[in-house]
Design an enzyme around this catalytic site. Structure first.
Site, PDB file in Angstrom:
ATOM      1  N   CYS A 113       0.814  -1.229   0.000  1.00 17.91           N
ATOM      2  CA  CYS A 113       0.000   0.000   0.000  1.00 17.91           C
ATOM      3  C   CYS A 113       0.843   1.274   0.000  1.00 17.91           C
ATOM      4  O   CYS A 113       0.338   2.348  -0.304  1.00 17.91           O
ATOM      5  CB  CYS A 113      -0.956  -0.005   1.183  1.00 17.91           C
ATOM      6  N   HIS A 253      -3.181   7.549   2.126  1.00 15.32           N
ATOM      7  CA  HIS A 253      -3.601   6.225   1.668  1.00 15.32           C
ATOM      8  C   HIS A 253      -4.981   5.945   2.263  1.00 15.32           C
ATOM      9  O   HIS A 253      -5.267   6.321   3.397  1.00 15.32           O
ATOM     10  CB  HIS A 253      -2.580   5.182   2.117  1.00 15.32           C
ATOM     11  N   ASN A 283     -10.093   0.186  -0.178  1.00 20.18           N
ATOM     12  CA  ASN A 283      -8.636   0.299  -0.127  1.00 20.18           C
ATOM     13  C   ASN A 283      -8.058  -0.246  -1.439  1.00 20.18           C
ATOM     14  O   ASN A 283      -8.059  -1.446  -1.668  1.00 20.18           O
ATOM     15  CB  ASN A 283      -8.140  -0.512   1.081  1.00 20.18           C
TER      16      ASN A 283
HETATM   17  O1  UT7 Z   1      -3.772  -0.728   3.654  1.00 19.13           O
HETATM   18  C1  UT7 Z   1      -2.828  -1.391   4.390  1.00 19.13           C
HETATM   19  C2  UT7 Z   1      -2.886  -1.081   5.818  1.00 19.13           C
HETATM   20  N1  UT7 Z   1      -4.111  -1.602   6.380  1.00 19.13           N
HETATM   21  C3  UT7 Z   1      -4.663  -0.999   7.386  1.00 19.13           C
HETATM   22  O2  UT7 Z   1      -4.183   0.027   7.813  1.00 19.13           O
HETATM   23  C4  UT7 Z   1      -5.862  -1.638   7.957  1.00 19.13           C
HETATM   24  C5  UT7 Z   1      -5.884  -1.395   9.418  1.00 19.13           C
HETATM   25  N2  UT7 Z   1      -6.988  -2.073  10.129  1.00 19.13           N
HETATM   26  C6  UT7 Z   1      -8.266  -1.687  10.034  1.00 19.13           C
HETATM   27  O3  UT7 Z   1      -8.629  -0.857   9.237  1.00 19.13           O
HETATM   28  C7  UT7 Z   1      -9.222  -2.273  11.040  1.00 19.13           C
HETATM   29  O4  UT7 Z   1      -8.495  -2.957  12.025  1.00 19.13           O
HETATM   30  C8  UT7 Z   1     -10.265  -3.249  10.419  1.00 19.13           C
HETATM   31  C9  UT7 Z   1     -11.290  -2.454   9.644  1.00 19.13           C
HETATM   32  C10 UT7 Z   1      -9.571  -4.246   9.531  1.00 19.13           C
HETATM   33  C11 UT7 Z   1     -10.996  -3.979  11.528  1.00 19.13           C
HETATM   34  O5  UT7 Z   1     -11.606  -3.054  12.435  1.00 19.13           O
HETATM   35  P1  UT7 Z   1     -11.405  -3.228  14.015  1.00 19.13           P
HETATM   36  O6  UT7 Z   1     -12.178  -2.150  14.647  1.00 19.13           O
HETATM   37  O7  UT7 Z   1      -9.924  -3.269  14.292  1.00 19.13           O
HETATM   38  O8  UT7 Z   1     -12.101  -4.602  14.277  1.00 19.13           O
HETATM   39  P2  UT7 Z   1     -11.497  -5.954  14.898  1.00 19.13           P
HETATM   40  O9  UT7 Z   1     -10.600  -6.620  13.903  1.00 19.13           O
HETATM   41  O10 UT7 Z   1     -10.946  -5.678  16.264  1.00 19.13           O
HETATM   42  O11 UT7 Z   1     -12.798  -6.816  15.040  1.00 19.13           O
HETATM   43  C12 UT7 Z   1     -13.881  -6.421  15.937  1.00 19.13           C
HETATM   44  C13 UT7 Z   1     -15.019  -7.397  15.778  1.00 19.13           C
HETATM   45  C14 UT7 Z   1     -14.587  -8.863  15.828  1.00 19.13           C
HETATM   46  O12 UT7 Z   1     -15.611  -9.580  16.460  1.00 19.13           O
HETATM   47  P3  UT7 Z   1     -15.530  -9.971  18.028  1.00 19.13           P
HETATM   48  O13 UT7 Z   1     -14.285 -10.795  18.161  1.00 19.13           O
HETATM   49  O14 UT7 Z   1     -15.461  -8.664  18.740  1.00 19.13           O
HETATM   50  O15 UT7 Z   1     -16.786 -10.716  18.236  1.00 19.13           O
HETATM   51  C15 UT7 Z   1     -14.494  -9.288  14.390  1.00 19.13           C
HETATM   52  O16 UT7 Z   1     -14.689 -10.669  14.215  1.00 19.13           O
HETATM   53  O17 UT7 Z   1     -15.594  -7.232  14.470  1.00 19.13           O
HETATM   54  C16 UT7 Z   1     -15.652  -8.499  13.790  1.00 19.13           C
HETATM   55  N3  UT7 Z   1     -15.529  -8.273  12.372  1.00 19.13           N
HETATM   56  C17 UT7 Z   1     -16.584  -8.030  11.580  1.00 19.13           C
HETATM   57  N4  UT7 Z   1     -17.895  -7.970  11.834  1.00 19.13           N
HETATM   58  C18 UT7 Z   1     -18.724  -7.698  10.810  1.00 19.13           C
HETATM   59  C19 UT7 Z   1     -14.393  -8.228  11.626  1.00 19.13           C
HETATM   60  N5  UT7 Z   1     -14.713  -7.980  10.346  1.00 19.13           N
HETATM   61  C20 UT7 Z   1     -16.055  -7.852  10.284  1.00 19.13           C
HETATM   62  C21 UT7 Z   1     -16.982  -7.590   9.248  1.00 19.13           C
HETATM   63  N6  UT7 Z   1     -18.288  -7.525   9.546  1.00 19.13           N
HETATM   64  N7  UT7 Z   1     -16.584  -7.385   7.979  1.00 19.13           N
END
Ligand code: UT7
Length: 326
Positions: A113, A253, A283
């Site tokens: 990225c 980005h 993204n």
């Molecule tokens: O471009 C390269 C660099 N990339 C980045 O900078 C990406 C950085 N990361 C992010 O943007 C975020 O971490 C994400 C959008 C990927 C995830 O958001 P988050 O607030 O960090 O969520 P999380 O991974 O901590 O997950 C929270 C909850 C989990 O459920 P439990 O364990 O709390 O029950 C996940 O399983 O959200 C759940 N979850 C979803 N739920 C509905 C994860 N993905 C989804 C989804 N729909 N698509």
């Protein structure tokens, strides 16, 4: 002392749109979750038969037109990508053929990225040293082919697209003022695509294990990204003696609106001076910055003499920035 200046921009996204509610019908996710946690509402994906170089071609034609150049004027083509047409040759070489840019050298840069910023830094050096006079730099991705469309942690995030710029030398005050590249390979497994390369060559086993798909430790990456980008934008401006209040536009980005907002807050920058398009495209990895740049140029949101700050963060982990006097 020569500087390099962007003299033309162009971008292209495929026609096919996949919105959040469509994904909500296919897998365990929802429009509400995706919009709240990421800011993404829809993304573009290629049609069957459409490859990375096709996206590059469309974006490049527009950038060349904007710069008033013909393909044969270009002496170097650099494509920043992690999703090229094939491992070899470079997508830049395939693009060269499509454009008929017969006087150019051609190679790819892969910094995931952060690829466009890495490519811009490489391009800037070639121009500054006088080794290139007319350089075409493209950031392009076909992420949709490398996603597990049943993995809600990744498939809702990424999209396809391409953005291109033409760079030429200038002796004036305008142009690229500085570029800054960083990497921490200790964290390579935060975002990776483990299968298909020389470590895990394609086999029935790698396919069964889904190793040909993008894997991401999203939350861990998020925390490092926010911390790192806040420091990066402050140090980039400080090194150039530019106060954040003088910044006309931040072009980040496009991974997550919460990361973008945190960076803008650190600079006390209103969101009206931040380029955001991840709601439409998700993204698009190394394409996100050049697409956003093309949009703000064409909308007239940046003007001659404006300070424009570009920054990115991605797999590697890699991160980087560039300050431009437009
Ligand atoms: O471009 C390269 C660099 N990339 C980045 O900078 C990406 C950085 N990361 C992010 O943007 C975020 O971490 C994400 C959008 C990927 C995830 O958001 P988050 O607030 O960090 O969520 P999380 O991974 O901590 O997950 C929270 C909850 C989990 O459920 P439990 O364990 O709390 O029950 C996940 O399983 O959200 C759940 N979850 C979803 N739920 C509905 C994860 N993905 C989804 C989804 N729909 N698509």
């Amino acid at each position: 002392m020569l500087k390099s200046r962007i003299t033309g921009t162009g971008s292209y996204v495929p026609e096919k749109i996949i919105d959040n509610s469509y994904l909500g019908k296919k897998i365990d996710t929802s429009d509400e979750w995706i919009t709240e946690r990421t800011g993404i509402r829809e993304r573009r994906v290629v049609k069957t038969g459409q490859a990375n170089s096709d996206l590059c071609f469309e974006a490049s034609k527009k950038a060349l037109l904007a710069a008033g150049l013909k393909p044969k004027d270009i002496d170097m083509i650099v494509v920043a990508t992690m999703s090229g047409d094939m491992p070899m040759p470079s997508t830049a070489a395939i693009l060269q053929k499509k454009l008929g840019a017969k006087n150019a050298s051609a190679f790819d840069v892969n910094a995931a990225c952060s690829g466009f910023i890495y490519g811009l830094s490489v391009a800037d050096k070639f121009i500054k040293t006088g080794a290139s006079q007319k350089l075409l730099l493209v950031g392009a991705e076909v992420n949709s082919r490398f996603l597990d469309w049943e993995d809600r942690a990744t498939c809702v995030l990424f999209g396809d697209g391409a953005g291109a710029v033409v760079l030429e030398p200038t002796k004036g005050k305008r142009g690229i003022l500085s570029t800054h590249l960083h990497s921490d390979g200790n964290l390579w497994d935060f975002i990776c695509l483990p299968g298909g390369g020389s470590k895990n060559p394609p086999s029935e086993k790698t396919i069964k294990k889904g190793m040909h798909f993008i894997k991401m430790k999203g939350n861990e990456t998020f925390k490092v990204a926010v911390r790192t980008l806040e420091k990066l934008v402050v140090s980039t401006l400080r090194e150039n003696n530019v106060d954040p209040s003088e910044l006309a536009m931040l072009i980040p980005h496009q991974a997550n609106l919460r990361i973008i907002s945190a960076t803008a807050r650190r600079l006390n920058l209103p969101m009206s001076r931040v380029a955001v398009n991840l709601d439409k495209y998700g993204n698009t990895s190394s394409a996100s910055i050049p697409i956003a740049l093309d949009e703000v140029v064409r909308d007239g949101r940046i003007k001659r003499g404006d300070y424009v700050l570009l920054e990115a963060f991605g797999s590697g982990l890699t991160w980087g920035s560039a300050l431009i006097k437009w």
